[in-house]
Design a protein around this motif. Structure first.
Motif, mmCIF file in Angstrom:
data_model
loop_
_atom_site.group_PDB
_atom_site.id
_atom_site.type_symbol
_atom_site.label_atom_id
_atom_site.label_comp_id
_atom_site.label_asym_id
_atom_site.label_seq_id
_atom_site.Cartn_x
_atom_site.Cartn_y
_atom_site.Cartn_z
ATOM 1 N N LYS A 258 33.853 42.479 46.869
ATOM 2 C CA LYS A 258 33.322 41.306 46.181
ATOM 3 C C LYS A 258 33.337 40.075 47.082
ATOM 4 C CE LYS A 258 34.945 43.075 41.733
ATOM 5 N NZ LYS A 258 35.873 42.849 40.590
ATOM 6 N N THR A 259 34.218 40.071 48.089
ATOM 7 C CA THR A 259 34.279 38.975 49.050
ATOM 8 C C THR A 259 34.557 39.553 50.425
ATOM 9 O OG1 THR A 259 36.680 38.608 48.932
ATOM 10 C CG2 THR A 259 35.320 37.487 47.262
ATOM 11 N N SER B 287 42.123 44.909 45.619
ATOM 12 C CA SER B 287 41.437 45.089 46.884
ATOM 13 C C SER B 287 41.985 46.260 47.665
ATOM 14 C CB SER B 287 41.571 43.819 47.731
ATOM 15 O OG SER B 287 42.918 43.585 48.033
ATOM 16 N N SER C 95 30.697 33.954 46.537
ATOM 17 C CA SER C 95 31.839 33.701 47.425
ATOM 18 C C SER C 95 31.388 33.155 48.773
ATOM 19 C CB SER C 95 32.654 34.992 47.625
ATOM 20 O OG SER C 95 31.979 35.917 48.470
ATOM 21 N N SER D 55 33.256 47.325 42.302
ATOM 22 C CA SER D 55 32.357 46.801 41.273
ATOM 23 C C SER D 55 31.807 47.904 40.376
ATOM 24 C CB SER D 55 31.198 46.032 41.929
ATOM 25 O OG SER D 55 30.484 46.869 42.814
ATOM 26 N N ASN E 16 33.161 34.543 42.162
ATOM 27 C CA ASN E 16 33.810 35.854 42.234
ATOM 28 C C ASN E 16 32.845 36.964 42.645
ATOM 29 O OD1 ASN E 16 36.348 34.842 41.271
ATOM 30 N ND2 ASN E 16 35.432 34.723 39.246
ATOM 31 N N SER E 17 31.577 36.662 42.742
ATOM 32 C CA SER E 17 30.588 37.610 43.247
ATOM 33 C C SER E 17 30.483 37.434 44.758
ATOM 34 C CB SER E 17 29.225 37.349 42.605
ATOM 35 O OG SER E 17 28.692 36.097 43.049
ATOM 36 N N TYR E 18 29.857 38.408 45.424
ATOM 37 C CA TYR E 18 29.749 38.300 46.879
ATOM 38 C C TYR E 18 28.881 37.113 47.288
ATOM 39 C CZ TYR E 18 28.701 39.313 51.748
ATOM 40 O OH TYR E 18 28.550 39.212 53.099
ATOM 41 N N GLU F 232 32.448 37.876 37.528
ATOM 42 C CA GLU F 232 31.512 37.826 38.651
ATOM 43 C C GLU F 232 30.185 37.210 38.243
ATOM 44 O OE1 GLU F 232 31.255 41.272 41.472
ATOM 45 O OE2 GLU F 232 32.456 42.237 39.895
ATOM 46 N N MET G 264 25.096 42.896 46.499
ATOM 47 C CA MET G 264 26.230 42.981 45.585
ATOM 48 C C MET G 264 27.554 43.179 46.315
ATOM 49 S SD MET G 264 25.273 42.619 42.416
ATOM 50 C CE MET G 264 26.489 43.479 41.411
ATOM 51 N N SER G 265 27.505 43.707 47.547
ATOM 52 C CA SER G 265 28.738 44.071 48.243
ATOM 53 C C SER G 265 28.838 43.363 49.578
ATOM 54 C CB SER G 265 28.796 45.590 48.480
ATOM 55 O OG SER G 265 28.853 46.289 47.260
ATOM 56 N N ASN H 54 37.459 46.782 47.377
ATOM 57 C CA ASN H 54 37.043 45.473 46.884
ATOM 58 C C ASN H 54 36.066 44.865 47.874
ATOM 59 O OD1 ASN H 54 36.704 42.909 45.921
ATOM 60 N ND2 ASN H 54 38.792 42.236 46.296
#
Length: 303
Positions: A126-127, A14, A195, A104, A190-192, A212, A275-276, A124
């Motif tokens: 992703k979350t 991250s 999460s 990603s 683990n994907s946005y 993810e 995705m983000s 990072n």
């Protein structure tokens, strides 16, 4: 309740600093940034651009996007192409001190940045936790500690209050499908999007992996028999949602899912569940509260 800070500090990949995600050109140290200060920056995605805006950073390059407008303060910046395929010729001409992108896309973009001799950083996203850890790192790198600290403090307060208000909520089981033009995959925690579902208090039926997204057949999904099915789109949301509607109408197996039988299939608004991670996470969680717990809130649309 435990402090958020240890959670932030423990996230993988991250940081822009001390992770090898910065300045990996031949002969350069990966132990930290070689140059600090504002410099010149190109942001290759809308989410990264929004973070830079919150930190009051100038940009010489901004992404091409049909889903969000470029802020007025960046009206003079050069459009550098789509987030997944920034134009390397334009970037080379701009020669920014830093190119910032979501992690990603690191496996695709890092070799291109290195070949072009560009210094880069991957955030990072992703979350929401990873996003705010990256904000901390950017604040240190570009001398925006005050702005970064304010954003992180606001986030910590929100999360503390949100978790406190959800302690006694039920925990429905959820299947999250991420649609692509012509196909779809399962989104894990683990994907946005996944999460956010976990943060809301639901249980992802495909939790427990380090990936993810997963390619899973519908027979295996049926064995999980989730209480709720959520559908969102990676790109081209209109066509993807039409694809989902046709898939659920024509593929006979879906009628055997309890979620389908109980009318618990929801299309999530793509502006909140992409995705983000971005700063719309409170609105995304409101959507999930309306779906998961039947709270009196605006939900994400069509069942």
């Amino acid at each position: 309740m435990k402090s958020i800070k240890p959670i932030l500090a423990g996230l993988l990949c991250s940081t822009l600093l001390l992770t090898g995600c910065v300045d990996q050109k031949a002969g350069a140290s990966t132990e930290g940034p070689a140059v600090t200060g504002d410099g010149t920056i190109a942001a290759t995605s809308i989410a990264v651009m929004q973070i830079c805006q919150k930190l009051d950073l100038d940009l010489v390059g901004v992404p091409l996007s049909s889903l969000a407008e470029i802020p007025e303060q960046y009206s003079d910046a050069t459009v550098i192409g789509s987030p997944m395929a920034p134009d390397m010729e334009i970037l080379a001409q701009l020669s920014p001190e830093w190119v910032l992108s979501p992690s990603s896309l690191q496996s695709d973009l890092q070799p291109k940045y290195e070949a072009a001799g560009l210094k880069y950083g991957f955030l990072n996203l992703k979350t929401v936790f990873g996003m705010h850890k990256s904000i901390e790192d950017l604040g240190k790198l570009f001398h925006r500690e005050a702005q970064a600290d304010a954003l992180v403090a606001e986030f910590e307060t929100f999360i503390q209050e949100y978790r406190d208000s959800h302690q006694d909520k039920p925990k429905p089981t959820v299947l999250v499908l991420m649609g692509l033009p012509g196909s779809y995959v399962v989104a894990t925690e683990n994907s946005y999007a996944g999460s956010l579902v976990e943060l809301a208090g639901a249980t992802n039926v495909y939790a427990g992996t380090d990936q993810e997204f997963l390619n899973v057949n519908t027979e295996d999904m049926l064995k999980k028999d989730p209480d709720i099915i959520l559908r969102t789109a990676h790109a081209m949301p209109d066509s993807v949602m039409k694809m989902f509607a046709e898939e659920f109408k024509t593929n006979d197996i879906w009628k055997h899912f309890s979620a389908v039988q109980n009318d618990q299939v929801y299309d999530l608004p793509p502006e909140y569940f992409g995705m983000s991670a971005d700063f719309d996470y409170p609105e995304a969680l409101k959507v999930l509260d309306g779906i998961l717990f039947n709270d009196d809130l605006v939900t994400g649309g069509g069942k």
